[in-house]
Design a protein around this motif. Structure first.
Motif, mmCIF file in Angstrom:
data_model
loop_
_atom_site.group_PDB
_atom_site.id
_atom_site.type_symbol
_atom_site.label_atom_id
_atom_site.label_comp_id
_atom_site.label_asym_id
_atom_site.label_seq_id
_atom_site.Cartn_x
_atom_site.Cartn_y
_atom_site.Cartn_z
ATOM 1 N N LEU A 24 0.624 -1.104 0.066
ATOM 2 C CA LEU A 24 -0.126 -0.004 -0.096
ATOM 3 C C LEU A 24 0.845 1.092 0.070
ATOM 4 C CD1 LEU A 24 -2.742 -1.025 2.671
ATOM 5 C CD2 LEU A 24 -2.898 -0.878 0.131
ATOM 6 N N SER A 28 1.089 3.906 -3.037
ATOM 7 C CA SER A 28 0.697 5.298 -2.926
ATOM 8 C C SER A 28 1.968 6.067 -3.014
ATOM 9 C CB SER A 28 0.226 5.433 -1.611
ATOM 10 O OG SER A 28 -0.712 4.386 -1.084
ATOM 11 N N TYR A 31 2.797 6.592 -6.576
ATOM 12 C CA TYR A 31 1.876 7.335 -7.455
ATOM 13 C C TYR A 31 2.005 8.859 -7.140
ATOM 14 C CZ TYR A 31 -2.362 10.374 -7.806
ATOM 15 O OH TYR A 31 -3.422 11.371 -8.327
ATOM 16 N N PHE A 32 2.468 9.230 -5.697
ATOM 17 C CA PHE A 32 3.047 10.670 -5.231
ATOM 18 C C PHE A 32 4.129 10.939 -5.976
ATOM 19 C CE2 PHE A 32 -0.176 10.014 -1.801
ATOM 20 C CZ PHE A 32 -0.864 10.857 -1.888
ATOM 21 N N VAL B 16 -0.189 -1.384 7.529
ATOM 22 C CA VAL B 16 -1.325 -1.394 6.650
ATOM 23 C C VAL B 16 -2.118 -0.213 7.038
ATOM 24 C CG1 VAL B 16 -3.391 -2.813 6.455
ATOM 25 C CG2 VAL B 16 -1.187 -3.842 6.815
ATOM 26 N N PHE B 18 -1.254 2.915 7.814
ATOM 27 C CA PHE B 18 -0.624 3.816 7.311
ATOM 28 C C PHE B 18 -0.727 3.887 5.676
ATOM 29 C CE2 PHE B 18 3.547 5.842 5.451
ATOM 30 C CZ PHE B 18 2.922 7.267 5.914
ATOM 31 N N GLY B 19 -0.471 2.759 5.097
ATOM 32 C CA GLY B 19 -0.728 2.474 3.731
ATOM 33 C C GLY B 19 -2.064 2.576 3.204
ATOM 34 N N ALA B 20 -2.839 2.350 4.098
ATOM 35 C CA ALA B 20 -4.312 2.501 3.850
ATOM 36 C C ALA B 20 -4.797 3.990 3.519
ATOM 37 C CB ALA B 20 -5.400 1.806 4.398
ATOM 38 N N LEU B 22 -2.637 6.186 3.151
ATOM 39 C CA LEU B 22 -1.812 6.996 2.032
ATOM 40 C C LEU B 22 -2.485 6.586 0.557
ATOM 41 C CD1 LEU B 22 0.848 8.445 2.235
ATOM 42 C CD2 LEU B 22 2.089 6.360 1.490
ATOM 43 N N LEU B 23 -2.970 5.462 0.585
ATOM 44 C CA LEU B 23 -3.746 5.073 -0.502
ATOM 45 C C LEU B 23 -4.804 5.856 -0.869
ATOM 46 C CD1 LEU B 23 -3.372 3.099 -3.046
ATOM 47 C CD2 LEU B 23 -4.948 1.685 -1.738
ATOM 48 N N LEU B 25 -5.381 9.041 0.301
ATOM 49 C CA LEU B 25 -4.949 10.493 0.045
ATOM 50 C C LEU B 25 -4.686 10.240 -1.402
ATOM 51 C CD1 LEU B 25 -2.680 11.309 2.740
ATOM 52 C CD2 LEU B 25 -4.805 12.624 1.811
ATOM 53 N N ALA B 26 -3.982 9.088 -1.852
ATOM 54 C CA ALA B 26 -3.666 8.951 -3.281
ATOM 55 C C ALA B 26 -4.911 9.207 -4.311
ATOM 56 C CB ALA B 26 -2.949 8.005 -3.584
ATOM 57 N N ASN B 29 -6.551 12.474 -4.298
ATOM 58 C CA ASN B 29 -5.575 13.348 -5.062
ATOM 59 C C ASN B 29 -5.687 12.986 -6.464
ATOM 60 O OD1 ASN B 29 -2.716 13.679 -6.670
ATOM 61 N ND2 ASN B 29 -2.791 15.080 -5.204
ATOM 62 N N TYR B 30 -5.895 11.676 -6.911
ATOM 63 C CA TYR B 30 -6.110 11.244 -8.238
ATOM 64 C C TYR B 30 -7.510 11.876 -8.757
ATOM 65 C CZ TYR B 30 -7.104 8.149 -12.126
ATOM 66 O OH TYR B 30 -7.197 7.669 -13.401
ATOM 67 N N PHE B 33 -7.448 15.184 -9.943
ATOM 68 C CA PHE B 33 -6.802 15.522 -11.263
ATOM 69 C C PHE B 33 -7.671 14.997 -12.310
ATOM 70 C CE2 PHE B 33 -3.019 16.339 -8.939
ATOM 71 C CZ PHE B 33 -2.093 17.210 -9.752
ATOM 72 N N TYR B 34 -8.514 14.050 -11.995
ATOM 73 C CA TYR B 34 -9.342 13.226 -12.945
ATOM 74 C C TYR B 34 -10.734 13.357 -12.217
ATOM 75 C CZ TYR B 34 -4.912 11.988 -15.002
ATOM 76 O OH TYR B 34 -3.662 11.928 -15.391
ATOM 77 N N MET B 320 -9.991 32.212 -24.894
ATOM 78 C CA MET B 320 -8.618 33.148 -24.999
ATOM 79 C C MET B 320 -8.798 34.132 -24.349
ATOM 80 S SD MET B 320 -7.090 34.499 -28.699
ATOM 81 C CE MET B 320 -5.204 34.159 -28.853
ATOM 82 N N GLY B 514 -3.042 30.794 -32.757
ATOM 83 C CA GLY B 514 -2.301 30.580 -31.720
ATOM 84 C C GLY B 514 -1.898 28.957 -31.781
ATOM 85 N N HIS B 515 -2.760 28.246 -31.852
ATOM 86 C CA HIS B 515 -2.253 26.799 -31.955
ATOM 87 C C HIS B 515 -2.218 26.118 -33.392
ATOM 88 C CE1 HIS B 515 -6.412 25.453 -33.057
ATOM 89 N NE2 HIS B 515 -6.951 26.047 -32.241
#
Lengths: 655, 564
Positions: A24, A28, A31-32, B16, B18-20, B22-23, B25-26, B29-30, B33-34, B320, B514-515
């Protein structure tokens, strides 16, 4: 047994937890890192200092220097102690083209006598003052008919000639303004534009040698600043102000006392960024239609030529009146940036495009430029902001956890990957460095031979650096780099550079200065400052250039031309009846100019075996360089002998 | 040993957790962006019966009951498109009456009518007796030069005796076929029609498809009787408004071809043979049909003194911002004008003011593709949401400097990217619901596609899937500068011999240089104005169309002309 099993199960469970946790965290973290890559420092670009170039090619014009004096003076790393002897190479390059550079210690009386014109630079004069034998050599040289140009000589040297009284000596006056009318000798009102000054700062001190029996003088602020006098069979031209220094600090720019670039103008919204125009010595130059350095240099050149009949290579090829260079900067527009070249090729126009490495640029884009007659250089992106064009990522496949700014070698490598081999550069945004010499050392190390980064900001136009001819910048050791800087004369519509202004600029260049007019039109202007008038002025500038008899050159053509001027020998003989000129044009289309004075139209013969004059096309006409009339002879590559018969008046005066 | 085992176990569990975290958060974050696109509620207006009885000399007769009934079919082929006639009449005559068949015999003084067009809906089913009664009255009323057009394919197919009596004995229509070849050589039309195996007694064929007469003309006492055996309403809608799938869904034909993702208006183009039509083929057909009906080419110019039409240059702003004023600024120097269509995202009041003060028109360029709200906290915005069409219109109006709001043409719109909906008229309903009265989204996109994809450059009133008119006008444009523009287009498009009363309008984006810079585009932009002047076309704004229709008191759903 159960306890053992339990412990084993517990260990397995912990191990599994550990593996899952690590996975995990790893996923992560990866990714970061991909999203926010770690910035790593960029390695510094290599530097190569300029080396002292000496030439002994048998020219009849030479610059004398003392490189040990130059080194010593630059070792102080202060502007006031720096020696600008090599600044004269640019004067001679522009005015003569073909000349030698000699260590004064290596020149004896016999070899000195071979020269018709000898320029004693600041460093050469310093050694001279301390060596009576050399002084005697100079006096004898001039007495025997030589022409000596002395850059800011000391009173002691003047005294050797015994021409000046000592009254009022050493009353120096700080020069502040150079008045244009004195040099042009024309009605300024007919030329002056609103807001354009007719005088500019000179940052120098004039030295009063006392009264000199002058043959001719040129004044600044009512002071004689160039003084010519006859001596024996020869003549002396004194620059009574530190001319080599002024030429260099105007052309190459003015650093502070510690030789750092000063953020003088803080324009373009990048107040924290240094640009080439921050080197411009005075804001008066930021909007000048007068190439001040060229004007003064040509004034000197005309004076010397008038006294010596010196033939010279003209600053523009063939029968043209000037050189016009169109340049385009690609600001990461990429492949579609070739649209300007496509248009130009329809009309036989040419240009040089400076391309910036970016993901949008492929070999197809490069090919689109070159296949339409365009040339390619590097547009060195020195911005450290995080745009894709300036960054390179490092990683595996699409996972790129590291990023660093592209340095010069990385940008060259990018162009290499597109099969671009170039030795021409222009810096993006004309960005410059706190150490004003370092970028030249970087370019020098990378093998660049021409730079085009000196140019106007949005609020500037014209001859910011006083010149419209490529010059060889000096390093902070006093030596000249073997790469040229060609300033941009205008960029698009910066500071109101409209068609009328462009037309006037080209006309003035055609009639007086015959320099290299270097225009910049970005291929992406419509993306950031769309304006149809820019498009119109781009197209019109070709027509205006052609209408004012400018020849259109790319970077490589300009390089070939200035190389040909400096490698094509000229020698001449004067007697009471005639002036004979021998020249060896190593490239076609060089134009020789000889002061018209009272010389009759020349007869020309070819010195190449197996060729006759009837087989080549030779043009003989006249041309004016700042109101001085010259015969202009244009011939193909080859060796020629020109014979000018002197009129009776000329014979009586010149002897 | 025990301590160490405990520590490893704890550390493993913590890793686990902490990883969860972090995941998580990822993931957050993802999605920042999308982000996930959330649909936005749009107000819609639907097609409604439209009737008008102002004593005009042309009367269109419809059966709203029949249309409504068939409009519930959910099928393009089953829907009655009788209202398609209003666009022919709007283009050719501007003013006309529309009455329901139920009011036919009580529609005031029968003497005021000169031309009566009985649409397909009005002479089907149980209404034929009413038609016969009306015709009898018309015969007796001594109206001179009365013309009656009967659009009756279904009735004839059913062998309706009353109608057959009107036409005369001896006429029989047997089979129902697809008609493709038209009398105008330059284009193909495709519509349903009847093939008459025996000519109606005393009738002359006036128009043929596939060498088959589809329009007959006869005389019944003082009445010139025209019998059209093709479905003009459906034809008009198919060509001008486009053809969806039979269930009204829209298939991304062009976008699929070009690799673009969204459905665009051009996907409605009825036939790929229209992808490069540089003459207004359907308008020309309408001119012809009207001339046959009217007996003379008496179409009405939309703009006085300009029978050939007008030219409108338009610029899409494409985010523009204020810089997009450069074209309007330059056009002012050239002494011409244009419409700039802006998304209220990047542009500011300053840019709007500059365009308006340069004499340009400023309309709306709604962006449903890349203009989003991003609710949430900084760094935590996993959702994106379109700005509604009404919000975008309102935002533009709020951006206009005080004193210049009335100068805006904020109810005139073109969708960014020509984005359309997956439903045939869904986008029209939304645009009408947002207060748009003139839409300009119909036009070509993609390689090898330009010109009259919809056969017309005259504004038309689109019909909803229920067969009734929507309160909005659509005006297709002819080409975009960045979509395969070619210099040769101008030769055909500005050839005035090939069109009349056309609103030639084209798109040159403010950001194309411009493009995708190309001198051809700058040439085309300037040359378009020159060609328009050479063709004596006045250079106008889109609002001039609405103003002119209003001034001419054109017959159309009232809300269109009431919009600001």
């Amino acid at each position: 047994m159960n306890s053992v099993k339990h412990k084993a199960g517990s260990r397995r469970g912990s191990f599994l937890y550990g593996v899952i946790g690590a996975l995990l965290i790893g996923v992560s973290g990866a990714y970061f890192l991909h999203r926010y890559p770690i910035r790593i420092p960029v390695s510094a670009d290599a530097e190569k200092a300029a080396s002292f170039v000496l030439k002994n090619d048998g020219a009849q014009v030479t610059l004398l220097v003392d490189t040990s004096v130059i080194r010593q003076n630059w070792a102080h790393k202060t502007l006031s102690r720096a020696d600008f002897s090599y600044g004269w190479t640019n004067v001679l390059q522009q005015e003569f083209g073909y000349f030698d550079i000699r260590e004064i210690s290596a020149v004896d009386s016999a070899s000195l006598a071979e020269y018709r014109i000898v320029v004693y630079s600041e460093s050469a004069l310093k050694g001279l003052a301390e060596t009576p034998a050399m002084t005697k050599q100079l006096v004898e040289y001039v007495s025997a008919g030589g022409m000596a140009v002395l850059d800011y000589p000391s009173n002691e040297i003047i005294d050797w000639f015994g021409l000046a009284s000592k009254k009022n000596r050493d009353e120096r006056q700080r020069l502040s303004r150079l008045e244009l009318g004195l040099f042009l000798g024309k009605d300024l009102n007919a030329r002056a534009d609103g807001g354009i000054p007719d005088s500019l700062p000179v940052f120098s001190t004039i030295r009063n040698y006392g009264s000199v029996a002058s043959g001719a003088s040129i004044e600044i602020q009512s002071n004689s600043c160039f003084e010519y006098f006859n001596y024996g069979a020869g003549g002396m031209l004194l620059t009574k102000w530190d001319f080599g220094r002024w030429v260099t600090l105007t052309q190459q720019g003015l650093p502070d006392e510690n030789l750092n670039t000063v953020n003088r103008y803080a324009d373009l919204g990048h107040s924290d960024k240094l640009e080439a125009n921050d080197l411009v010595a005075d804001s008066s130059y930021l909007n000048s239609v007068y190439p001040w350095v060229d004007i003064v240099e040509k004034t000197l050149g005309n004076l010397i030529a008038a006294k010596t009949f010196a033939p010279r290579w003209h600053t523009t090829p063939g029968a043209s009146s000037g050189i016009f260079m169109m340049t385009h900067d690609d600001e990461a527009l990429g492949d579609v940036g070739a649209w300007m070249n496509v248009y130009e090729s329809q009309f036989g126009y040419t240009s040089t495009s400076f391309l910036m490495p970016s993901e949008k640029l492929s070999s197809a884009g490069v090919s689109a430029v070159t296949s339409n007659g365009g040339e390619v250089g590097l547009h060195w992106n020195r911005f450290d902001r995080d745009d894709k064009a300036s960054l390179e990522t490092l990683g595996i496949g699409r996972w790129r956890p590291l990023v660093r700014r592209r340095n010069l070698s990385s940008q060259i490598a990018w162009l290499d990957s597109l099969d671009v081999k170039t030795s021409y550069n222009r810096n993006h945004y004309f960005l410059w460095d706190k150490d004003p010499y370092r970028l030249f050392r970087n370019l020098n190390a990378a093998g660049f031979t021409m730079d085009y980064s000196y140019g106007p900001d949005l609020n500037d136009k014209g001859y910011l650096f006083g010149s419209a001819f490529p010059f060889y910048p000096l390093d902070d050791n006093g030596a000249s780099f073997e790469l040229t800087e060609t300033p941009v004369t205008w960029g698009e519509n910066f500071n109101g550079a409209d068609s009328a202004w462009i037309a006037r600029l080209l006309e003035n260049n055609a009639s007086d200065y015959h320099g290299v007019i270097n225009a910049l039109y970005h291929n992406n202007t419509f993306a950031w400052a769309p304006d149809y008038s820019i498009y119109e002025s781009w197209r019109l500038s070709y027509e205006l250039a052609q209408g004012s008899r400018h020849v259109m050159y790319t970077a490589s053509q300009l390089e070939q031309f200035i190389t040909a001027r400096s490698t094509s020998p000229i020698n001449w003989e004067i007697d009471s009846e005639s002036v004979e000129v021998y020249c060896d044009a190593t490239q076609p289309d060089l134009a020789l100019i000889v002061p018209m004075l009272d010389l009759y139209r020349p007869t020309i013969s070819i010195h190449d075996a197996g060729m006759s004059l009837s087989e080549v096309s030779v043009i003989v006409d006249s041309v004016s360089v700042m109101d001085s009339a010259y015969w202009r002879i244009v011939f193909p590559k080859g060796k020629y002998l020109l014979s000018f018969e002197r009129s009776s008046t000329s014979r009586e005066e010149g002897g | 040993m025990k301590t160490s085992a405990f520590s490893f176990s704890t550390a493993a569990k913590l890793s686990v957790i902490f990883g969860a975290m972090l995941l998580t958060l990822a993931a957050v974050n993802y999605f920042s962006f999308y982000p996930i696109l959330q649909s936005v509620e749009e107000q819609e207006r639907f097609g409604e019966p439209f009737l008008s009885n102002s004593g005009e000399s042309i009367t269109l007769v419809v059966d709203t009951t029949m249309i409504r009934a068939l409009g519930k079919s959910g099928s393009f082929s089953q829907t009655d498109w009788s209202y398609g006639w209003i666009n022919l009449l709007l283009q050719e005559a501007r003013r006309y009456d529309v009455i329901d068949i139920s009011a036919l015999n009580s529609a005031g003084d029968i003497n005021h009518g000169k031309i009566w067009i009985f649409t397909r809906s009005a002479i089907s089913g149980d209404t034929d007796q009413q038609v016969k009664t009306f015709l009898d009255k018309l015969e007796q009323s001594n109206v001179e030069e009365a013309v009656v057009y009967l659009e009756a394919p279904d009735t004839l197919a059913a062998g309706n005796e009353v109608i057959q009596q009107l036409i005369g004995a001896g006429y029989h229509a047997r089979h129902y076929s697809r008609l493709t070849q038209t009398p105008l050589a330059e284009f193909n039309l495709s519509c349903d029609g009847l093939a008459a195996v025996t000519a109606p007694s005393g009738f002359q064929p006036m128009l043929k498809f596939n060498d088959t007469p589809v329009l007959w003309q006869g005389q019944r006492k003082g009445i010139r009787l025209l019998l059209g055996v093709f479905n003009f309403g459906e034809l008009a809608v198919t060509i001008q408004q486009g053809r969806p799938n039979d269930d009204f869904s829209v298939t991304p034909r062009i976008t699929k071809r070009t690799g673009l993702l969204p459905i665009v208006s051009s996907d409605l183009c009825a036939d790929s043979s229209y992808y490069m039509q540089l003459t207004p083929f359907f308008d020309n057909f309408e001119h012809l049909l009207f001339e046959i009906i009217f007996g003379a080419p008496s179409y009405a110019p939309l703009f006085a003194g300009s029978p050939d039409g007008a030219f409108i240059m338009s610029h899409d702003e494409e985010g523009m911002g204020d810089k997009s004023a450069w074209m309007a600024r330059q056009e002012r120097l050239w002494g011409v004008t244009s419409a700039t269509l802006v998304t209220p995202a990047a542009i500011t009041s300053k840019g709007i003011e500059e365009i308006l003060k340069a004499g340009g028109e400023l309309a709306l360029h709604t962006d449903q593709y890349s203009y989003f709200k991003r609710p949430g906290l900084p760094g935590l915005r996993p959702i994106k949401k379109n700005h509604s069409l009404a919000d975008q219109k309102r935002s533009l109006e709020q951006l206009a400097p005080r004193g210049l709001v009335d100068s805006l043409s904020s109810s005139i719109n073109r969708n960014h990217w020509l984005i359309w909906s997956g439903n045939y008229t869904g986008m029209m309903r939304k645009l009408a619901g947002a207060g748009i009265n003139l839409d300009l989204t119909y036009g070509p996109i993609g390689e090898g596609i330009a010109g009259y994809l919809f056969g017309t450059c005259f504004p038309f009133v689109p019909l909803d899937t229920n067969g009734f008119p929507l309160p909005i006008l659509e005006l297709p444009f002819l080409f975009q500068d960045d979509e395969d523009f070619a210099a040769e287009y101008l030769d055909s498009i500005f050839d005035t011999s090939s069109f009349q009363n056309e609103i030639v309008n084209v798109v040159f984006h403010t950001n194309t240089m411009g493009h995708s810079p190309d001198t051809l585009l700058l040439w085309g932009w300037r040359e378009s104005f020159k060609r328009a002047k050479n063709a004596n076309l006045p250079i106008l704004h889109y609002s001039d169309i609405v103003d002119s229709l209003r001034a001419q008191r054109a017959t159309m759903p009232a809300d269109i002309l009431n919009q600001n």
